[in-house]
Design an enzyme around this catalytic site. Structure first.
Site, short mmCIF file in Angstrom:
data_model
loop_
_atom_site.label_atom_id
_atom_site.label_comp_id
_atom_site.label_asym_id
_atom_site.label_seq_id
_atom_site.Cartn_x
_atom_site.Cartn_y
_atom_site.Cartn_z
N GLY A 14 -4.41 75.73 43.66
CA GLY A 14 -3.60 76.31 44.74
C GLY A 14 -2.93 77.61 44.29
O GLY A 14 -2.60 77.75 43.13
N ARG A 82 -18.55 68.42 39.77
CA ARG A 82 -18.77 67.69 41.02
C ARG A 82 -18.89 68.71 42.15
O ARG A 82 -18.03 68.84 42.99
CB ARG A 82 -17.54 66.78 41.25
CG ARG A 82 -17.80 65.59 42.11
CD ARG A 82 -16.58 64.69 42.19
NE ARG A 82 -16.74 63.78 43.29
CZ ARG A 82 -16.39 64.08 44.54
NH1 ARG A 82 -15.85 65.23 44.84
NH2 ARG A 82 -16.59 63.20 45.51
N ASP A 118 -3.29 71.20 36.56
CA ASP A 118 -3.89 70.14 35.75
C ASP A 118 -5.41 70.03 35.93
O ASP A 118 -6.15 69.88 34.95
CB ASP A 118 -3.19 68.80 35.97
CG ASP A 118 -3.19 68.37 37.44
OD1 ASP A 118 -3.60 69.16 38.31
OD2 ASP A 118 -2.78 67.22 37.70
N THR A 140 1.84 76.18 38.56
CA THR A 140 1.93 75.30 39.72
C THR A 140 3.37 75.29 40.21
O THR A 140 4.31 75.25 39.39
CB THR A 140 1.50 73.84 39.47
OG1 THR A 140 1.98 73.02 40.55
CG2 THR A 140 2.02 73.25 38.18
N ASP A 142 4.54 72.81 41.54
CA ASP A 142 4.97 71.42 41.41
C ASP A 142 5.68 71.14 40.09
O ASP A 142 6.37 70.13 39.95
CB ASP A 142 3.77 70.47 41.52
CG ASP A 142 2.98 70.66 42.80
OD1 ASP A 142 3.57 71.12 43.79
OD2 ASP A 142 1.77 70.37 42.80
N ASP A 144 4.41 70.08 37.42
CA ASP A 144 3.98 68.75 36.95
C ASP A 144 2.94 68.81 35.84
O ASP A 144 2.28 67.81 35.56
CB ASP A 144 3.43 67.93 38.14
CG ASP A 144 2.18 68.56 38.76
OD1 ASP A 144 1.86 69.72 38.42
OD2 ASP A 144 1.54 67.89 39.58
N ARG A 186 3.38 67.19 45.34
CA ARG A 186 2.37 66.16 45.05
C ARG A 186 3.03 64.90 44.52
O ARG A 186 3.93 64.38 45.15
CB ARG A 186 1.34 66.70 44.06
CG ARG A 186 0.18 67.36 44.71
CD ARG A 186 -0.99 67.51 43.80
NE ARG A 186 -0.65 67.81 42.43
CZ ARG A 186 -1.52 67.85 41.44
NH1 ARG A 186 -2.79 67.59 41.68
NH2 ARG A 186 -1.16 68.13 40.21
O1 F6P Z 1 -0.17 71.79 43.87
C1 F6P Z 1 0.46 72.68 44.73
C2 F6P Z 1 0.49 72.12 46.13
O2 F6P Z 1 1.16 73.05 46.97
C3 F6P Z 1 1.15 70.75 46.26
O3 F6P Z 1 2.54 70.78 46.21
C4 F6P Z 1 0.57 70.27 47.56
O4 F6P Z 1 0.54 68.87 47.60
C5 F6P Z 1 -0.82 70.83 47.54
O5 F6P Z 1 -0.81 71.93 46.64
C6 F6P Z 1 -1.29 71.30 48.88
O6 F6P Z 1 -2.60 71.74 48.79
P1 F6P Z 1 -3.34 72.55 49.97
O7 F6P Z 1 -2.94 73.99 49.84
O8 F6P Z 1 -4.79 72.34 49.69
O9 F6P Z 1 -2.88 71.97 51.24
#
Ligand code: F6P
Length: 362
Positions: A14, A82, A118, A140, A142, A144, A186
């Site tokens: 992301g 994958r 990750d 990120t 997050d 995390d 997340r």
């Molecule tokens: O990992 C970053 C994040 O923004 C998370 O907080 C969220 O769950 C996810 O990506 C959302 O992903 P997408 O942009 O595919 O909706």
């Protein structure tokens, strides 16, 4: 530089505020100080599979420090292990790692700087095991990623979420409402914890502390009885009730990480309103938290991380992940972070501090 002449830079997963700052911090010294050629790989690992690689110059990375997103494009679906291929109308998943290695060789890339979370680090770690010199840079919102105390992008997301929580305060107080704000993260509650604390949210719900719904209702009702006829609830998208499930907004079977969380804020708001009869509204911040210009600390951190990646290549290091430990930017073997997540410890000092100032965690 240690037999390195050409390097590739890839942003994967992301988007996140600070990605461009890293691209700039890697590219500028690589060209000006070490006389390397730098190539940007487009749209994450998809560009490596499809051989979409373009040369970066000092000019092409100029004036991007403050710009959100990534000039290279990114992708949070593609995992070369994958890769979906359509065969007679049926989607089959194939391991196209060999294609990536061919394209690395075809473009004579002596090293790859992989800027990602990750999932991207697991892919980079796999490449490193196959002999590719990969240096990982953790990103990120997050926060995390295991192995580093902090990732760039997190401070920006917290600042955006905090401002949103601050702003709804006035409406909540004026209308005597409860406002539930759902933030991203997340499986980790870091954004909710920090933004919740920074905004003085009354309730913070995070995935690591499954909540008891009755406790939340009793808490907001007792505030009401004390004359505080409003409450702010900051809920992490991965939060769930004790014994219950997370709320999933969509499943993307073509994605290596198919689950997208979302909807817990609205559910909590509906349930609170039904149980307490206090008007309750929900707001989901969503991608607003990932957008726009990075805050100053993220620009600095991203620049330090990018610079460290180049320094590691100069030092002859291979297969390393740039990390922050305390106030020091250092590195660990990239494989160490694989398959792990950095979650909020339930007894984290910020959780304790929040509880001590009266915050309810359900
Ligand atoms: O990992 C970053 C994040 O923004 C998370 O907080 C969220 O769950 C996810 O990506 C959302 O992903 P997408 O942009 O595919 O909706």
């Amino acid at each position: 530089m240690n037999g390195i002449h050409r390097i590739g830079v890839i942003t994967a997963g992301g988007d996140c505020p600070g990605l461009n700052a890293v691209i700039r911090a890697v590219t500028k010294p690589a060209i000006a100080k070490y006389n390397l050629e730098v190539f940007g790989i487009e749209d994450g690992f998809l560009g490596l599979i499809e051989n979409r690689i373009r040369k970066l110059t000092s000019e092409s990375v100029s004036n991007i420090l403050t710009v959100g997103g990534t000039i290279l494009g990114t992708n949070n679906k593609t995992d070369p292990h994958r890769y979906p291929v359509e065969v007679n109308g049926v989607t089959e998943f194939r391991d196209v790692t060999g294609l990536c290695l061919d394209n690395i060789a075809r473009n004579k890339l002596d090293a790859l700087v992989v800027i990602g979370g990750d999932g991207s680090m697991s892919i980079a770690s796999g490449f490193a095991r196959l002999g590719v010199n990969c240096i990982g840079v953790p990103k990120t919102i997050d926060n995390d990623l295991w192995g580093t105390d902090v990732t760039f992008g997190f401070a920006t997301a917290v600042s955006i979420a905090t401002e949103a929580l601050d702003r709804v305060h006035t409406t909540a107080a004026s209308h005597h409402r409860i406002i539930v704000v759902e933030v991203m993260g997340r499986n980790a509650g870091w954004i909710a914890l920090y933004a919740g604390m920074a905004s003085g949210s009354d309730v913070i719900l995070i995935p690591e502390i499954p909540y008891d719904f009755d406790t939340v209702c009793e808490f907001v009702q007792s505030r009401s009885k004390r004359g505080k006829r409003f409450s702010i609830v900051c809920v992490s998208e991965g939060a769930k009730p004790a014994g219950g499930e997370r709320v999933i907004s969509r499943v993307d079977p073509t994605s290596a990480d198919p689950i997208r969380l979302g909807g817990i804020g609205q559910k909590v708001a509906n349930d609170i309103e039904t149980a307490t009869k206090i008007e309750t509204r929900a707001i989901t911040l969503g991608h607003v938290q990932r957008g726009g210009t990075p805050v100053a600390t993220d620009r600095v951190l991203a620049t330090e991380f990018g610079n460290k990646a180049i320094e590691l290549l100069e030092a002859g290091e291979r297969g390393q992940l740039v990390v922050m430990k305390g106030r020091t930017v250092t590195h660990i073997p990239i494989g160490e972070a694989e398959g792990k997540q950095r979650l909020v410890p339930v007894d984290h000092p910020i959780v304790r501090a929040a509880r001590n100032v009266g915050t309810c965690f359900g």
